[in-house]
Design an enzyme around this catalytic site. Structure first.
Site, PDB file in Angstrom:
ATOM      1  N   LYS A 158      16.803  11.740  91.320  1.00  0.00           N
ATOM      2  CA  LYS A 158      16.139  12.803  90.568  1.00  0.00           C
ATOM      3  C   LYS A 158      14.633  12.612  90.627  1.00  0.00           C
ATOM      4  O   LYS A 158      14.128  11.496  90.442  1.00  0.00           O
ATOM      5  CB  LYS A 158      16.582  12.801  89.093  1.00  0.00           C
ATOM      6  CG  LYS A 158      18.038  13.117  88.877  1.00  0.00           C
ATOM      7  CD  LYS A 158      18.448  12.917  87.431  1.00  0.00           C
ATOM      8  CE  LYS A 158      17.817  13.907  86.497  1.00  0.00           C
ATOM      9  NZ  LYS A 158      18.354  13.772  85.115  1.00  0.00           N
ATOM     10  N   GLY A 164      15.008  22.174  86.866  1.00  0.00           N
ATOM     11  CA  GLY A 164      15.655  23.271  87.563  1.00  0.00           C
ATOM     12  C   GLY A 164      16.429  22.860  88.795  1.00  0.00           C
ATOM     13  O   GLY A 164      16.713  23.683  89.655  1.00  0.00           O
ATOM     14  N   HIS A 208      26.689  19.044  79.817  1.00  0.00           N
ATOM     15  CA  HIS A 208      25.283  19.120  79.409  1.00  0.00           C
ATOM     16  C   HIS A 208      25.262  19.627  77.967  1.00  0.00           C
ATOM     17  O   HIS A 208      25.481  20.808  77.724  1.00  0.00           O
ATOM     18  CB  HIS A 208      24.541  20.072  80.351  1.00  0.00           C
ATOM     19  CG  HIS A 208      23.094  20.237  80.036  1.00  0.00           C
ATOM     20  ND1 HIS A 208      22.135  20.411  81.006  1.00  0.00           N
ATOM     21  CD2 HIS A 208      22.415  20.279  78.859  1.00  0.00           C
ATOM     22  CE1 HIS A 208      20.957  20.539  80.440  1.00  0.00           C
ATOM     23  NE2 HIS A 208      21.108  20.474  79.131  1.00  0.00           N
ATOM     24  N   GLU A 274      17.977  16.811  75.448  1.00  0.00           N
ATOM     25  CA  GLU A 274      19.115  17.072  76.314  1.00  0.00           C
ATOM     26  C   GLU A 274      19.841  15.771  76.642  1.00  0.00           C
ATOM     27  O   GLU A 274      19.213  14.773  76.997  1.00  0.00           O
ATOM     28  CB  GLU A 274      18.656  17.764  77.596  1.00  0.00           C
ATOM     29  CG  GLU A 274      17.923  19.074  77.330  1.00  0.00           C
ATOM     30  CD  GLU A 274      17.744  19.909  78.596  1.00  0.00           C
ATOM     31  OE1 GLU A 274      18.162  19.457  79.680  1.00  0.00           O
ATOM     32  OE2 GLU A 274      17.189  21.017  78.479  1.00  0.00           O
ATOM     33  N   ARG A 296       9.369  22.507  73.855  1.00  0.00           N
ATOM     34  CA  ARG A 296       9.070  23.933  73.682  1.00  0.00           C
ATOM     35  C   ARG A 296      10.329  24.615  73.147  1.00  0.00           C
ATOM     36  O   ARG A 296      11.375  23.979  72.987  1.00  0.00           O
ATOM     37  CB  ARG A 296       8.687  24.563  75.023  1.00  0.00           C
ATOM     38  CG  ARG A 296       9.738  24.312  76.105  1.00  0.00           C
ATOM     39  CD  ARG A 296       9.482  25.075  77.375  1.00  0.00           C
ATOM     40  NE  ARG A 296      10.311  24.636  78.476  1.00  0.00           N
ATOM     41  CZ  ARG A 296      11.588  24.932  78.653  1.00  0.00           C
ATOM     42  NH1 ARG A 296      12.227  25.666  77.763  1.00  0.00           N
ATOM     43  NH2 ARG A 296      12.246  24.499  79.712  1.00  0.00           N
TER      44      ARG A 296
END
Length: 646
Positions: A158, A164, A208, A274, A296
């Site tokens: 990653k 995205g 997720h 997350e 955000r």
């Protein structure tokens, strides 16, 4: 509370922020690029300021211009929405240096969570569980390969600055690692200007699940979880709250970890922590790990609002204005279940490529929440994300909320551009999804069934009946001439195919539609023609377009001009056309170059993803028709090869 705020964003999130501000009596200032001068978010604001050209870099990413607009209009604060400059710490510092309030977290908090490797190290120190992996500074390929071997395959590469799905690769075996690393780094370098990566253990049955957190700079609470496992290529498609199978113990453990993460950085405002969860044996408190924090408001925040009854934008405004958290943790309710489906202008059969076009018709189901930044008559621009709306359904149980979502998607009508509406409808009716068997691989496993073409005969028949002007009320002797049934012929075009239909009126309100060998019986009901026993579909004609709004999705037909003889495809394979609207990132050839079939010609960027265009045949480049940096529409000619011999 503020008297006036500037909304430094566009589209549905700008419209949504303005709605809460208006309810609270706060005046709003919209900003807009040249492409958005007539946009809905401009219309709903109290005043608007132009900020530059259509490219985001010339408008919505110009922090100094946004601050100038706020000062010139007397705004006291800036709400960034999501995307653009919402997680840019330099912008936060510039806003505050100008004497304005940034409605969001501090620059320090944004920086703390900005890079995945640093954020995970910080979270580990705070006692938040992180995925086993390597997050170190040594980026030598040999060292990374050794770390992957120690972690154990399969692993996930990653990009540390990623998002995205860009710069992300799954690696099954050691011999595949070097190539996957090079590919991930190249993509990360292009997308973020940073090729550093981290290595993590691949989770076999990943879910997720994210926690909505809210802080006031001193304390923090969570507003329960959202399950965002229904993804395609790491892009969320349908989100829900609460997560299927969530237990009180699991929720308490995840909530505590999320609040600990927010407190560790003195978080202020709305944020999302997350987690990646191993769902192979149900949800257990020892099988979730921190993935990242979004500093955000999230796209999917409406599902949290639906199950808590809390307006998160109102909380943002109140906390930014200096108020403490409006509710303590134990006072935050959790009622029922909610889903959000993201409706996009995209060509699903072509591989979910983003689309453009004028919205000739847009209608949402009654009694449902639809957050949108467009309306009938607007154009889906090639410059920005092609989201049309977020459709949100709430019910007392998961089953009832999913039923409401499925019905809302069936009753949604869009004409003028291709969309993913039919795909969403199938997904909402997927038996595994309905049973709560949710993981990030569900769409990929069943993609063929979810995107399979449907027989269009009933929709074609309904369109032909309208074109033949048989869709009105039937007179007692309609269709009869000298006692002979009236027969009419209609031609329609669907895509590149032209189809002939023969219609025979058998009796008042009864007709037969012949499509080749198929014969479909039609019966006229008060709400329209019922074809082949199906309920009547709404049919709308706009100019030469006929749109059929059926439960399977919107099907559009063109009434061909009988004088149009048509032409052969230009170049007969010699032209390379852009398959989507997008930005030309790279042109790899020049006139006179010799290319072979499959050679790289150009790179188009759309929806933050890059698409490589290759030669369809061997040949010599006759002409390059675009330059890097150009914005092109779908179907634009990019490269022309010399005519093939023979």
């Amino acid at each position: 509370m503020f008297r006036k705020i500037l909304i430094a964003n566009r589209g549905e999130i700008a419209v949504r922020i303005a709605a809460t501000a208006r309810r609270l009596g706060v005046a709003t200032v919209a900003v807009h690029s040249d492409a958005d001068a007539e946009a809905l978010h401009v219309a709903v604001a109290d005043e608007a300021v132009p900020i530059g050209g259509p490219q985001p870099a010339d408008s919505y990413l110009r922090g100094e211009r946004l601050i100038e607009a706020a000062l010139a209009t007397g705004a006291e604060a800036i709400h960034p929405g999501y995307g653009f400059l919402s997680e840019n710490p330099e912008f936060v510092e510039a806003v505050e240096a100008a004497g304005l309030v940034f409605i969001g977290p501090s620059a320090a908090a944004i920086r703390a969570m900005g890079l995945k490797d640093a954020a995970k190290a910080l979270m580990a120190e705070a006692g938040v569980p992180v995925v086993p992996g390597y997050h170190g500074a040594d980026q030598e390929p040999e060292h990374l390969a050794l770390m992957a071997q120690d972690i154990g395959y399969p692993v996930l590469i990653k990009a540390v600055a990623g998002g995205g799905g860009k710069g992300m690769r799954r690696v099954e075996r050691a011999e595949e690692f070097a190539a996957a690393l090079a590919s991930a780094r190249a993509e990360a370098r292009t997308a973020f200007g940073n090729e550093a990566v981290l290595i993590e253990k691949w989770i076999d049955c990943p879910r997720h699940i994210e926690l909505q957190v809210f802080g006031d700079g001193t304390d923090a609470v969570h507003l329960y979880e959202r399950d965002c496992s229904l993804q395609r290529r790491h892009q969320k498609v349908i989100e829900e709250a609460p997560a299927p199978g969530m237990t009180p113990g699991m929720r308490a453990a995840m909530g505590e970890a999320a609040v600990r993460a927010a407190r560790a950085i003195g978080y202020r405002g709305a944020g999302t922590v997350e987690f990646i969860v191993d769902g192979s044996a149900g949800l257990t408190p020892d099988r979730f790990w921190f993935m990242e924090m979004n500093t955000r408001l999230q796209v999917e925040h409406p599902v949290t609002e639906a199950v808590t009854g809390i307006d998160l934008v109102e909380w943002q405004l109140r906390v930014a204005a200096g108020e403490p958290l409006p509710l303590a943790q134990e006072a935050i309710p959790l009622r029922g279940h909610a889903f959000e489906a993201r409706l996009y202008a995209e060509d699903v059969p072509a591989g979910f490529l983003p689309a453009t076009g004028r919205l000739d018709h847009l209608r949402f189901a009654d009694g449902i929440r639809a957050d949108t930044g467009v309306r009938t008559g607007d154009r889906i621009s090639p410059w920005y994300d092609p989201m049309i709306a977020k459709i949100v359904a709430h019910g007392p149980s998961r089953a009832s909320a999913l039923n409401r979502l499925a019905r809302a998607l069936e009753e949604t009508e869009v004409a003028g551009t291709v969309t993913n509406l039919a795909f969403l409808r199938r997904l909402a009716q997927h038996p595994g999804f309905a049973a709560g068997e949710v993981d990030t691989g569900l769409i990929g496993r069943d993609l063929a069934a979810l995107t399979a073409p449907v027989a269009l005969a009933p929709e074609l028949a309904a369109a032909a009946l309208l074109v033949a002007e048989l869709g009105e009320t039937a007179a007692p002797l309609q269709g009869f001439s000298l006692w002979t049934p009236l027969r009419r012929h209609v031609r329609l075009r669907h895509g590149a195919e032209e189809i002939a239909a023969a219609l025979t009126v058998e009796a008042p309100g009864r007709a037969t539609v012949e499509l080749g060998e198929a014969r479909l019986a039609a019966r006229l009901r008060p709400e329209g023609w019922a074809v082949a026993g199906r309920p009547p579909a709404r049919v709308l004609r706009i100019g030469t377009q006929v749109h059929v709004f059926a439960r399977t999705g919107t099907v559009s037909f063109e009434i061909p001009d009988p004088l149009d003889r048509g032409t052969e495809e230009a170049g007969q394979g010699g032209l390379t056309l852009s398959p989507m609207p997008g930005l030309v990132r790279e042109v790899s050839v020049r006139a006179g170059d010799r290319v072979e079939k499959g050679d790289r010609l150009a790179v188009i960027e759309a929806m933050k993803m890059e698409h490589v265009l290759t030669a369809a045949r061997d040949g010599t480049v006759a002409e390059v028709l675009v330059e890097a940096g150009a914005q092109v529409e779908a179907g634009a000619a990019l490269v022309r090869l010399e005519e093939a011999d023979g």
